[in-house]
Write an enzyme that holds these catalytic residues in place. Structure first.
Site, short mmCIF file in Angstrom:
data_model
loop_
_atom_site.label_atom_id
_atom_site.label_comp_id
_atom_site.label_asym_id
_atom_site.label_seq_id
_atom_site.Cartn_x
_atom_site.Cartn_y
_atom_site.Cartn_z
N ARG A 224 0.86 -1.18 0.00
CA ARG A 224 0.00 0.00 0.00
C ARG A 224 0.90 1.23 0.00
NH1 ARG A 224 -3.65 -2.67 -1.58
NH2 ARG A 224 -5.59 -3.16 -0.51
N HIS A 272 -1.91 0.85 -9.48
CA HIS A 272 -2.52 -0.08 -8.53
C HIS A 272 -3.21 -1.23 -9.28
CE1 HIS A 272 -4.47 -0.56 -4.30
NE2 HIS A 272 -4.31 -1.73 -4.89
P1 NAP Z 1 -1.67 -11.86 4.24
O1 NAP Z 1 -1.80 -13.24 3.72
O2 NAP Z 1 -2.55 -11.42 5.36
O3 NAP Z 1 -0.14 -11.66 4.64
C1 NAP Z 1 0.31 -10.55 5.33
C2 NAP Z 1 1.73 -10.78 5.76
O4 NAP Z 1 2.26 -9.59 6.35
C3 NAP Z 1 1.86 -11.89 6.80
O5 NAP Z 1 2.99 -12.70 6.53
C4 NAP Z 1 2.06 -11.12 8.10
O6 NAP Z 1 2.84 -11.80 9.07
C5 NAP Z 1 2.84 -9.92 7.60
N1 NAP Z 1 2.72 -8.80 8.54
C6 NAP Z 1 1.61 -8.12 8.89
N2 NAP Z 1 1.89 -7.19 9.81
C7 NAP Z 1 3.21 -7.30 10.05
C8 NAP Z 1 4.09 -6.63 10.93
N3 NAP Z 1 3.68 -5.65 11.74
N4 NAP Z 1 5.39 -7.00 10.92
C9 NAP Z 1 5.83 -8.00 10.11
N5 NAP Z 1 5.03 -8.68 9.27
C10 NAP Z 1 3.74 -8.34 9.24
O7 NAP Z 1 -1.90 -10.80 3.06
P2 NAP Z 1 -1.72 -11.03 1.49
O8 NAP Z 1 -2.92 -11.68 0.92
O9 NAP Z 1 -0.40 -11.62 1.23
O10 NAP Z 1 -1.75 -9.49 1.00
C11 NAP Z 1 -0.83 -8.55 1.49
C12 NAP Z 1 -1.18 -7.15 1.05
O11 NAP Z 1 -0.93 -6.99 -0.34
C13 NAP Z 1 -2.65 -6.75 1.17
O12 NAP Z 1 -2.99 -6.41 2.49
C14 NAP Z 1 -2.73 -5.56 0.25
O13 NAP Z 1 -2.38 -4.39 0.96
C15 NAP Z 1 -1.64 -5.85 -0.79
N6 NAP Z 1 -2.21 -6.13 -2.12
C16 NAP Z 1 -1.91 -5.30 -3.14
C17 NAP Z 1 -2.39 -5.56 -4.40
C18 NAP Z 1 -2.03 -4.69 -5.55
O14 NAP Z 1 -2.61 -4.84 -6.62
N7 NAP Z 1 -1.08 -3.80 -5.40
C19 NAP Z 1 -3.21 -6.68 -4.62
C20 NAP Z 1 -3.51 -7.50 -3.54
C21 NAP Z 1 -3.01 -7.22 -2.28
P3 NAP Z 1 2.30 -13.16 9.75
O15 NAP Z 1 2.23 -14.18 8.63
O16 NAP Z 1 3.32 -13.49 10.74
O17 NAP Z 1 0.94 -12.84 10.30
C1 GLV Z 2 -5.71 -4.87 -3.98
O1 GLV Z 2 -5.04 -3.92 -3.74
C2 GLV Z 2 -6.16 -5.80 -3.00
O2 GLV Z 2 -6.01 -5.54 -1.81
O3 GLV Z 2 -6.72 -6.85 -3.40
#
Ligand code: NAP
Ligand code: GLV
Length: 309
Positions: A224, A272
């Site tokens: 983000r 994005h």
């Molecule tokens: P997820 O499965 O919830 O994974 C989040 C990861 O971040 C986990 O490994 C978590 O650690 C770690 N984390 C969270 N808070 C932390 C902290 N304070 N210190 C260290 N590590 C921390 O989420 P995801 O599905 O992979 O998605 C991640 C993010 O990608 C989304 O929230 C969104 O913002 C972004 N995103 C962007 C796009 C785009 O098009 N640009 C698309 C989709 C998503 P733990 O495993 O230990 O809990």
């Molecule tokens: C995109 O940014 C998502 O969070 O899926």
């Protein structure tokens, strides 16, 4: 069962159609045509206007359009007793890994220099660097980070990850917790941010943390915009500490025309769309959650309000 759909970013009519195809019995309402707010059982939303969710007295499920929920939690009045579900989708995950691979490989193969040389009609051989000499660090080893890490490994990169909890992913060195952040950053030739935006991670890419990266490191931010202190990133780029950055997300979206990132010679801007939710792929899991709600079964892909992701 009535479903309200709100998003400024997604084609809501297409989403309504994709969901109606799977669940013709649903009463689907596209914002602002809410009808009686008391009718709404489920809200499928992206960055809802503050107060919208609170105004639905019988809401039983909040479903995010995407993987991230920061745009929903930004509303201080979000009804936190209502379960909040996010998207976890194979196509979205693959899309993010494609994005990470594309930009890691661009950096690794010195593509910007090659393109610059082409524009100057300069034939200059660049000494290759073996992938094993590059350390790719992934902040956020969740669904997206883990998949990207696994897909980088076959190229021969050294891959390290940082998350809250310790991970065991074959071939990936795991760092966890705030106390190991600095040690992780000191190793990263490419830093890939795939964290959720929470109070703990806001501004995590700042002057101090950027200064810990090795000189010449490259940043890929697809988490983000709020993860990055933009002035600090510009300073790191302009002082030649960083060799470049690929940015998919920004503090203000759409990126305003006056943003220096648009024209910065070391920056690649994407709007994005590193990894999008596609109605045909994601509608089935939304309908599945609605059916679960109807049958009193556990909702899947729940977000922990306390953790913020
Ligand atoms: P997820 O499965 O919830 O994974 C989040 C990861 O971040 C986990 O490994 C978590 O650690 C770690 N984390 C969270 N808070 C932390 C902290 N304070 N210190 C260290 N590590 C921390 O989420 P995801 O599905 O992979 O998605 C991640 C993010 O990608 C989304 O929230 C969104 O913002 C972004 N995103 C962007 C796009 C785009 O098009 N640009 C698309 C989709 C998503 P733990 O495993 O230990 O809990
Ligand atoms: C995109 O940014 C998502 O969070 O899926």
């Amino acid at each position: 069962m009535a479903l309200l759909i709100y998003s400024k970013n997604h084609p809501v009519a297409d989403w309504g159609a994709a969901i109606a195809k799977l669940a013709p019995d649903l009463d689907i309402r596209l914002y602002p045509e809410i009808g009686d707010p008391a009718d709404i059982d489920v809200a499928l939303v992206w960055k809802p206007p503050p107060g919208l969710l609170q105004s639905l007295p019988n809401l039983k499920l909040i479903q995010s359009f995407g993987a991230g929920v920061d745009g929903i939690l930004a509303d201080p009045n979000v009804p936190r007793h209502v379960p909040l579900a996010r998207v976890v989708d194979g196509r979205l995950t693959v899309g993010m890994s494609e994005y990470v691979l594309l930009h890691v490989l661009r950096y690794h193969r010195q593509m910007e220099t090659m393109l610059q040389n082409q524009r100057n009609r300069t034939w200059r051989w660049l000494p290759p660097v073996d992938a094993s000499e590059r350390i790719i660090g992934i902040m956020g080893m969740g669904t997206l980070g883990t998949d990207a890490a696994k897909k980088l490994l076959p190229f021969g990169f050294q891959v390290i990850g940082w998350s809250r909890s310790l991970k065991a992913v074959d071939g990936v060195t795991s760092f966890h917790g705030d106390e190991h952040l600095d040690g992780f950053l000191k190793l990263c030739n490419v830093l890939v941010c795939l964290l959720p935006l929470t109070p703990q991670t806001r501004g995590i890419i700042n002057r101090r943390t950027l200064s810990l990266l090795p000189r010449g490191a490259y940043l890929i931010n697809a988490g983000r915009g709020g993860h990055v202190v933009e002035a600090d990133l510009l300073h790191a780029l302009d002082s030649d500490w960083l060799s470049g950055a690929t940015l998919d997300v920004f503090n203000e979206e759409p990126l305003p025309p006056e943003s220096p990132f648009w024209t910065h010679p070391k920056v690649t801007v994407t709007p994005h769309n590193a990894a999008d939710s596609i109605p045909a792929h994601v509608a089935p899991q939304i309908v599945d959650n609605i059916r679960r709600l109807q049958k009193g079964q556990p909702i899947l892909r729940l977000v922990d309000y306390e953790r913020g992701y």
